[in-house]
Design a protein around this motif. Structure first.
Motif, PDB file in Angstrom:
ATOM      1  N   ALA A 162      -5.092  -1.802   1.687  1.00  3.89           N
ATOM      2  CA  ALA A 162      -5.630  -0.948   0.628  1.00  3.89           C
ATOM      3  C   ALA A 162      -6.175  -1.845  -0.472  1.00  3.89           C
ATOM      4  O   ALA A 162      -5.753  -3.004  -0.625  1.00  3.89           O
ATOM      5  CB  ALA A 162      -4.557  -0.020   0.073  1.00  3.89           C
TER       6      ALA A 162
ATOM      7  N   ALA B 269       1.366   6.185  -7.217  1.00  4.32           N
ATOM      8  CA  ALA B 269       0.246   6.983  -7.714  1.00  4.32           C
ATOM      9  C   ALA B 269       0.588   8.462  -7.803  1.00  4.32           C
ATOM     10  O   ALA B 269       0.009   9.195  -8.625  1.00  4.32           O
ATOM     11  CB  ALA B 269      -0.972   6.781  -6.816  1.00  4.32           C
TER      12      ALA B 269
ATOM     13  N   ALA C 283       0.830  -1.204   0.000  1.00  4.93           N
ATOM     14  CA  ALA C 283       0.000   0.000   0.000  1.00  4.93           C
ATOM     15  C   ALA C 283       0.866   1.256   0.000  1.00  4.93           C
ATOM     16  O   ALA C 283       0.566   2.234  -0.700  1.00  4.93           O
ATOM     17  CB  ALA C 283      -0.947  -0.004   1.197  1.00  4.93           C
ATOM     18  N   ARG C 284       1.969   1.235   0.771  1.00  5.26           N
ATOM     19  CA  ARG C 284       2.885   2.389   0.770  1.00  5.26           C
ATOM     20  C   ARG C 284       3.511   2.572  -0.609  1.00  5.26           C
ATOM     21  O   ARG C 284       3.614   3.690  -1.123  1.00  5.26           O
ATOM     22  CB  ARG C 284       3.976   2.197   1.830  1.00  5.26           C
TER      23      ARG C 284
ATOM     24  N   GLU D 251      -7.787   3.750  -6.395  1.00  3.68           N
ATOM     25  CA  GLU D 251      -7.941   3.199  -5.054  1.00  3.68           C
ATOM     26  C   GLU D 251      -9.382   3.349  -4.603  1.00  3.68           C
ATOM     27  O   GLU D 251     -10.024   4.379  -4.842  1.00  3.68           O
ATOM     28  CB  GLU D 251      -7.004   3.904  -4.068  1.00  3.68           C
TER      29      GLU D 251
ATOM     30  N   TRP E 178       2.261   1.626  -3.441  1.00  8.66           N
ATOM     31  CA  TRP E 178       1.228   2.093  -4.360  1.00  8.66           C
ATOM     32  C   TRP E 178       1.010   3.602  -4.248  1.00  8.66           C
ATOM     33  O   TRP E 178       0.937   4.301  -5.262  1.00  8.66           O
ATOM     34  CB  TRP E 178      -0.088   1.346  -4.122  1.00  8.66           C
ATOM     35  N   ARG E 179       0.939   4.105  -3.053  1.00  6.29           N
ATOM     36  CA  ARG E 179       0.665   5.542  -2.884  1.00  6.29           C
ATOM     37  C   ARG E 179       1.825   6.393  -3.395  1.00  6.29           C
ATOM     38  O   ARG E 179       1.607   7.472  -3.949  1.00  6.29           O
ATOM     39  CB  ARG E 179       0.317   5.831  -1.431  1.00  6.29           C
TER      40      ARG E 179
END
Length: 469
Positions: A73, A45, A38-39, A64, A41-42
């Motif tokens: 996430a 993004a 999730a980290r 998301e 991915w952010r």
């Protein structure tokens, strides 16, 4: 695996990376991410390269959404119209997929990211446009770290291309045989003697294989430390990717002549037959009412797939000859056609399930539910040419369609020149059931026949039918 209480179906091909998992719910394609993923991915993004590639359609649409337990996430991806496998692609398709993979990796490195994987299965198609689908593969780059996906890239993309470009050997059977692709040791046997010096072979086959053997007992941490001490950096990684990209662009294998590549000229159709057949197909697909997906079996040069694409939202065009599929792919790509997907497929030996427990890569029948099925000049090749019982041919055609779908099928009479040519190589009396009356009886047992039409030649009949629910 489905979970009835939640309506969630876990994708059986998504289990190799424990940090994220693809699943399906209510028709949506979702990806669950653990805390670390999730980290990543952010951070991804918010990067410029990701937004640019996403806007260009080179990455599958991703956003998301509210997290789904137990994941930290959840991402929602666009749904690809039809999932295909690399051993169903032509040479040109595999090469363009490899080039997109490298383009994405090169752009990622500039922004401080890399990919964990290099597999051909990370790509799919929107018609003739490749698209990268494994969003969970991206992670921040760390200096001294080699590209983790290099071996996968070689085994599932580069080696098959080398095999066909340099030796003229179709790669599809090799990729179909092993989900992980061709091993360096296999490739070294192909490229001995003077072949050792062919472009790409010294570095990516022989040196790669030797390095694998040398580091067989070394841990990943050991290799990273060695590279870091040697000054391996993001700039060197990008230079390596550019070198592979240059090699792949040089590889080519133009479609050659084959029996099937000249089939439209030699199949015995008169101009009147062809015109009548085209009109019948056009009317049948139009009457199906904007079908979501049409399937053209034995597509050859794509004549009828193009007709179907005037009315259907998406067309999968299946043809057994890799050279014919490659010629069709190149033509469609040059035309900018994005709603026809050409695939290499022998209908008498369609892609089975493969990989872990036989379900990691779904078989063709499990993936296919068409609203329109075109089976033109196919039945006699299966029933006579490949000795498939006529009843099973009809079952296969109906089984690839959804209930209520339109089936357009051509029956070639035993007295037709093409049927006689096939029968000439068979013992007398081998196919007593290959008759129009028996075919109609079998078709009527699976479908409701709504129209018949005799072609002007008088030796071929076209049927439009609705598949029973």
């Amino acid at each position: 695996m489905a979970h009835p209480d939640t309506g969630v179906r876990v994708d059986p091909g998504s289990f190799r990376d424990p940090g994220n998992r693809v699943f399906h719910r209510d028709g949506e394609v979702l990806r669950g991410l653990d805390e670390r993923s999730a980290r990543d991915w952010r951070a991804l993004a918010g990067s410029g390269f990701f937004r640019t590639l996403l806007a260009a359609g080179k990455l599958c649409g991703t956003e998301e959404v509210a997290p789904t337990p137990p994941w930290s996430a959840t991402l929602r991806h666009e749904r690809i119209p039809f999932v295909s496998h690399p051993y169903e692609w032509s040479f040109g398709m595999l090469r363009d997929a490899a080039l997109l993979h490298l383009e994405i990796l090169r752009a990622a490195l500039v922004d401080g990211f890399t990919t964990k994987d290099g597999s051909a299965y990370n790509l799919q198609w929107r018609g003739t446009a490749p698209v990268f689908i494994d969003i969970g593969s991206f992670q921040p780059y760390r200096d001294g770290e080699p590209w983790a996906g290099y071996r996968q890239f070689c085994q599932t993309l580069l080696y098959p291309l080398l095999l066909q470009a340099h030796l003229g050997v179709d790669f599809q059977p090799w990729l179909r045989a092993r989900v992980d692709g061709l091993e360096p040791d296999q490739m070294r046997r192909f490229f001995g003697g003077a072949r050792r010096l062919l472009p790409g072979v010294p570095t990516h086959v022989h040196l790669h294989g030797a390095m694998q053997q040398r580091n067989a007992r070394a841990t990943t941490s050991d290799v990273r430390a060695q590279l870091r001490e040697a000054g391996y950096s993001r700039e060197l990684a990008a230079a390596t990717v550019r070198g592979i990209e240059k090699l792949v662009r040089r590889l080519d294998r133009r479609p050659g002549e084959s029996h099937w590549s000249d089939y439209q000229r030699t199949c015995g159709y008169s101009a009147q037959d062809r015109h009548a057949k085209e009109r019948f197909v056009e009317e049948a697909v139009a009457a199906a009412g904007a079908p979501a997906m049409a399937l053209d079996l034995g597509a050859n040069d794509g004549r009828y797939a193009r007709i179907a694409a005037r009315h259907a939202r998406y067309v999968v065009a299946v043809e057994q000859d890799p050279a014919v599929v490659d010629a069709l792919y190149r033509a469609l790509r040059a035309e900018g056609e994005r709603r026809i997907l050409p695939l290499v497929m022998d209908l008498a030996d369609p892609s089975p399930g493969g990989g872990w427990r036989g379900v990691e890569r779904a078989g063709f029948a499990a993936r296919t539910r068409a609203d329109v099925v075109l089976a033109l000049a196919v039945v006699h090749h299966l029933a006579i040419g490949r000795n498939v019982p006529l009843a099973e041919v009809v079952d296969q055609l109906a089984g690839l369609a959804t209930p209520g779908a339109t089936l357009v099928v051509e029956f070639v009479h035993p007295e037709d020149p093409m049927a006689r040519r096939l029968l000439a190589n068979k013992p007398d009396g081998l196919f007593p059931d290959y008759r129009r009356e028996e075919f109609e009886r079998l078709l009527a047992a699976r479908c409701r026949i709504t129209r018949r039409a005799e072609l002007p030649s008088g030796t071929r009949t076209l049927y439009r039918a609705v598949v029973n629910g």
